[in-house]
Scaffold this motif. Structure first.
Motif, short mmCIF file in Angstrom:
data_model
loop_
_atom_site.label_atom_id
_atom_site.label_comp_id
_atom_site.label_asym_id
_atom_site.label_seq_id
_atom_site.Cartn_x
_atom_site.Cartn_y
_atom_site.Cartn_z
N ALA A 168 -1.06 -8.58 8.30
CA ALA A 168 0.36 -8.66 7.96
C ALA A 168 0.61 -9.86 7.06
O ALA A 168 1.39 -9.79 6.10
N GLU A 169 -0.07 -10.96 7.34
CA GLU A 169 0.12 -12.17 6.54
C GLU A 169 -0.25 -11.96 5.08
O GLU A 169 0.38 -12.52 4.19
N VAL A 170 -1.29 -11.19 4.83
CA VAL A 170 -1.70 -10.97 3.44
C VAL A 170 -1.01 -9.74 2.84
O VAL A 170 -1.37 -9.28 1.76
N GLY A 171 -0.03 -9.20 3.58
CA GLY A 171 0.76 -8.11 3.04
C GLY A 171 0.08 -6.76 3.17
O GLY A 171 0.39 -5.84 2.42
N LEU A 172 -0.82 -6.63 4.13
CA LEU A 172 -1.49 -5.34 4.31
C LEU A 172 -1.14 -4.72 5.66
O LEU A 172 -1.88 -3.88 6.16
N GLY A 173 -0.03 -5.17 6.24
CA GLY A 173 0.42 -4.54 7.47
C GLY A 173 0.64 -3.06 7.24
O GLY A 173 1.18 -2.67 6.22
N GLY A 174 0.17 -2.23 8.16
CA GLY A 174 0.30 -0.78 8.00
C GLY A 174 -0.90 -0.14 7.35
O GLY A 174 -1.04 1.08 7.36
N ARG A 175 -1.81 -0.96 6.78
CA ARG A 175 -3.00 -0.37 6.13
C ARG A 175 -4.23 -0.52 7.01
O ARG A 175 -5.36 -0.35 6.54
N GLU A 176 -4.01 -0.78 8.30
CA GLU A 176 -5.14 -1.06 9.20
C GLU A 176 -6.17 0.05 9.21
O GLU A 176 -7.36 -0.19 9.33
N ARG A 177 -5.70 1.29 9.10
CA ARG A 177 -6.62 2.42 9.24
C ARG A 177 -7.11 2.97 7.90
O ARG A 177 -7.74 4.02 7.86
N ALA A 178 -6.82 2.27 6.83
CA ALA A 178 -7.30 2.74 5.53
C ALA A 178 -8.80 2.46 5.41
O ALA A 178 -9.32 1.54 6.04
N TRP A 179 -9.48 3.26 4.59
CA TRP A 179 -10.88 2.98 4.28
C TRP A 179 -10.91 2.00 3.11
O TRP A 179 -10.02 2.05 2.25
N PRO A 180 -11.92 1.13 3.06
CA PRO A 180 -11.99 0.18 1.94
C PRO A 180 -11.93 0.87 0.57
O PRO A 180 -11.35 0.33 -0.36
N SER A 181 -12.51 2.06 0.49
CA SER A 181 -12.51 2.73 -0.81
C SER A 181 -11.11 3.17 -1.23
O SER A 181 -10.90 3.54 -2.38
N GLU A 182 -10.17 3.12 -0.29
CA GLU A 182 -8.80 3.51 -0.63
C GLU A 182 -7.96 2.33 -1.10
O GLU A 182 -6.80 2.51 -1.45
N LEU A 183 -8.53 1.12 -1.05
CA LEU A 183 -7.76 -0.06 -1.44
C LEU A 183 -7.97 -0.38 -2.92
O LEU A 183 -9.04 -0.11 -3.47
N SER A 184 -6.95 -0.95 -3.52
CA SER A 184 -7.12 -1.45 -4.89
C SER A 184 -7.91 -2.75 -4.83
O SER A 184 -8.12 -3.31 -3.76
N GLY A 185 -8.36 -3.21 -5.98
CA GLY A 185 -9.15 -4.44 -6.02
C GLY A 185 -8.44 -5.61 -5.37
O GLY A 185 -9.02 -6.35 -4.58
#
Ligand SMILES: Nc1ncnc2c1ncn2[C@@H]1O[C@H](COP(=O)(O)OP(=O)(O)OP(=O)(O)O)[C@@H](O)[C@H]1O
Ligand SMILES: [Mg+2]
Lengths: 244, 286
Positions: free
Chosen positions: A114-131
């Motif tokens: 949440a601190e780095v602004g990724l709250g809610g993306r806990e279950r994403a796969w790394p390949s789904e994240l932008s750089g």
């Protein structure tokens, strides 16, 4: 002297006569350096000057590299690499929790995300994240350990300029909240000036310049007073501003 | 013939496109991955072959002594099944292949882990397996018959060897080819060695393991067929061998169909497991 005050001035990292060489070629030539606890330091230097070598030595991951000297570093150290190094077979939260122990680990992991602004993306796969998101996840992973020392080797090197500026703000805010000792390796003079309170220049295996940046935060890239620091650093790096 | 220059708008009537020559509608690039898979598309080819076979038989184009019609094969299969011999033969064959496969799988995994995770294990194991691999396993049959007798044991042993080699090779290669950056990460994150193996090494080696597993499954059927046709007194291969002596092509085809079903079912099973376990992978086929 009160024990508390002593604690504050005790260096988190202490290097004495640190040498490292590859195949007989000396890269670090006897480095003496103290990094006080809670200080934000940037390390500049030419490509190949040994910045990564120094950082890896402090992190204790330079197995089999020849060298000597003494080195003390805190117990809890985190490293952020240039690539996010998320394990592709784990979702984001388990990645952030890699190596985290304790019953409240998951809670801390969620908080860090949440601190780095990724709250809610806990279950994403790394390949789904932008750089940029992947690199923020890597930052979250480094925070979960509540490090006393945070080592970062060009953590924003692979990001675009806009994302990088955002990440600067984030890193600085995280540092203000958690106050680890930070050693940030970068080749970007502006990044060093805007973020760090102290900038070191590595030159021919030694600390060639040790510069305190006495400007309040948050700093603007447009602050003309920073230009003076930039000049000194560029000179130390051997860059002469000659338009011809 | 008209020559079309790049500056002119297309002369042909274009009902959907805008009249303005400057604005061109962006079309998606031609995709290079094969695109979505049709449902049950894999079965299309076999069904087509079956249809051709049936049509040729019905038209009398095939010699029924050499290639009996599909329905003859079905009838023979049903007859053998009700007489009870087919079910017995299938069970015998399945037990052989299953036992050999289970042993080979276990050996392959254990040896690959031992060789991949410790230098001592690698020194002891890897060279020996590479040597073992150099000898075609089916060439070991005479020796194994002398050692173990001509019973079930030697058959299971041969199948186990055929299975363990590809599983070992691929798993070991995957284990020792682990990305150095992840090793560094695990060190930095303070993982213990067991945690490192469990959370980084093993998941990273799984894709390689599955390659080996599929080769191993294929190998177990291959070994089974060869063994049962050389020397057996029961099992599918034996049934087919007998049928050869009596010129019963339909029985041989029944055996082949059953082998085929074995192979197809086991491969599909492995594929399904693989898809579940490696769901994090995004490949061309996803
Ligand atoms: N594993 C290695 N084996 C041999 N030489 C090495 C190794 N690692 C680094 N070096 C050498 O040591 C020197 C310093 O490398 P290092 O990676 O520390 O530079 P750097 O300052 O981080 O450069 P950059 O800004 O390009 O990342 C280089 O000349 C490099 O070639
Ligand atoms: Mg470097």
């Amino acid at each position: 002297m009160a024990p508390h005050a002593e604690q504050l001035t005790r260096p988190a990292v202490r290097l004495r006569g640190l040498t490292r060489s590859f195949a007989g070629r000396t890269v670090l030539d006897g480095i003496d350096l103290d990094l006080p606890a809670g200080q934000f330091t940037a390390l500049l230097g030419h490509s190949g000057s040994g910045k990564s070598t120094l950082l890896r030595a402090v992190a204790g991951i330079d197995h089999g590299v020849a060298g000597g000297g003494t080195l003390t570093a805190p117990e809890r150290v985190s490293v952020v690499f240039q690539d996010s190094r998320l394990l592709p077979w784990r979702r984001v939260l388990p990645n952030v929790l890699l190596g985290a122990a304790g019953g409240d680990a998951e809670e801390r992991g969620r908080a860090a995300l949440a601190e780095v602004g990724l709250g809610g993306r806990e279950r994403a796969w790394p390949s789904e994240l932008s750089g940029g998101e992947a690199q923020r996840a890597a930052l979250a992973r480094s925070l979960v350990r509540e490090p006393e020392l945070l080592l970062a080797d060009e953590p924003f090197g692979a990001l675009d300029a806009l994302t990088r500026i955002r990440m600067h703000g984030l890193l600085r805010r995280l540092w203000e909240r958690h106050r680890p000792c930070v050693l940030l390796v970068t080749h970007d003079v502006d990044e060093a000036i805007v973020l760090a309170d102290r900038v070191l220049v590595l030159d021919r295996g030694r600390i060639g310049l040790d510069l305190a940046i006495d400007r309040p935060h948050p700093r603007s890239y447009r602050d003309p007073l920073l230009g003076e620091y930039r000049e000194r650093l560029l000179t130390a790096l051997g860059v002469t501003e000659d338009p011809a | 013939m008209t020559t079309v220059t790049t500056t002119t708008t297309p002369a042909a009537p274009a009902p959907a496109g805008p009249a303005d020559g400057e604005e061109r509608q962006v079309r998606r690039r031609r995709r290079l991955s094969p695109g979505r898979r049709l449902p049950a598309a894999r079965m299309l080819g076999p069904v087509l072959v079956l249809l051709l076979w049936a049509a040729a038989s019905a038209a009398g184009l095939l010699d029924p002594g050499a290639i009996p019609a599909p329905w003859t094969v079905l009838e023979t299969g049903a007859r053998l099944w009700t007489e009870g011999t087919l079910a017995d033969d299938i069970l015998t064959s399945l037990r052989r292949a299953g036992t050999g496969f289970a042993l080979g799988l276990t050996a392959g995994i254990v040896l690959a882990l031992a060789a991949g995770l410790s230098r001592a294990g690698e020194a002891l194991i890897d060279g020996s397996v590479q040597l073992n691999r150099a000898v075609p396993t089916l060439g070991l049959i005479p020796l194994f018959i002398l050692w173990l007798g001509i019973g079930e044991t030697f058959k299971v042993a041969i199948i186990a060897i055929v299975v363990y080699i590809p599983i070992y090779l691929n798993t070991h290669a995957a284990l020792s080819g682990i990305d150095h950056r992840f090793v560094e990460l695990a060190e930095v994150q303070g993982l213990s060695r067991p945690a490192f193996v469990r959370q980084v090494v093993v998941p990273g080696a799984l894709p390689g393991f599955f390659v080996g597993l599929r080769l191993g499954v294929t190998g177990s059927w291959l070994g089974l067929v060869v063994l049962e046709q050389i020397n057996a007194t029961s099992g599918l291969g034996y049934m087919m061998f007998q049928a050869q002596n009596y010129g019963q092509t339909d029985v041989i085809l029944v055996g082949l169909v059953v082998y085929g079903v074995f192979g197809l079912v086991s491969d599909t099973l492995v594929r399904l497991i693989e898809r579940r376990v490696l769901s994090w992978r995004r490949t061309l086929s996803s």
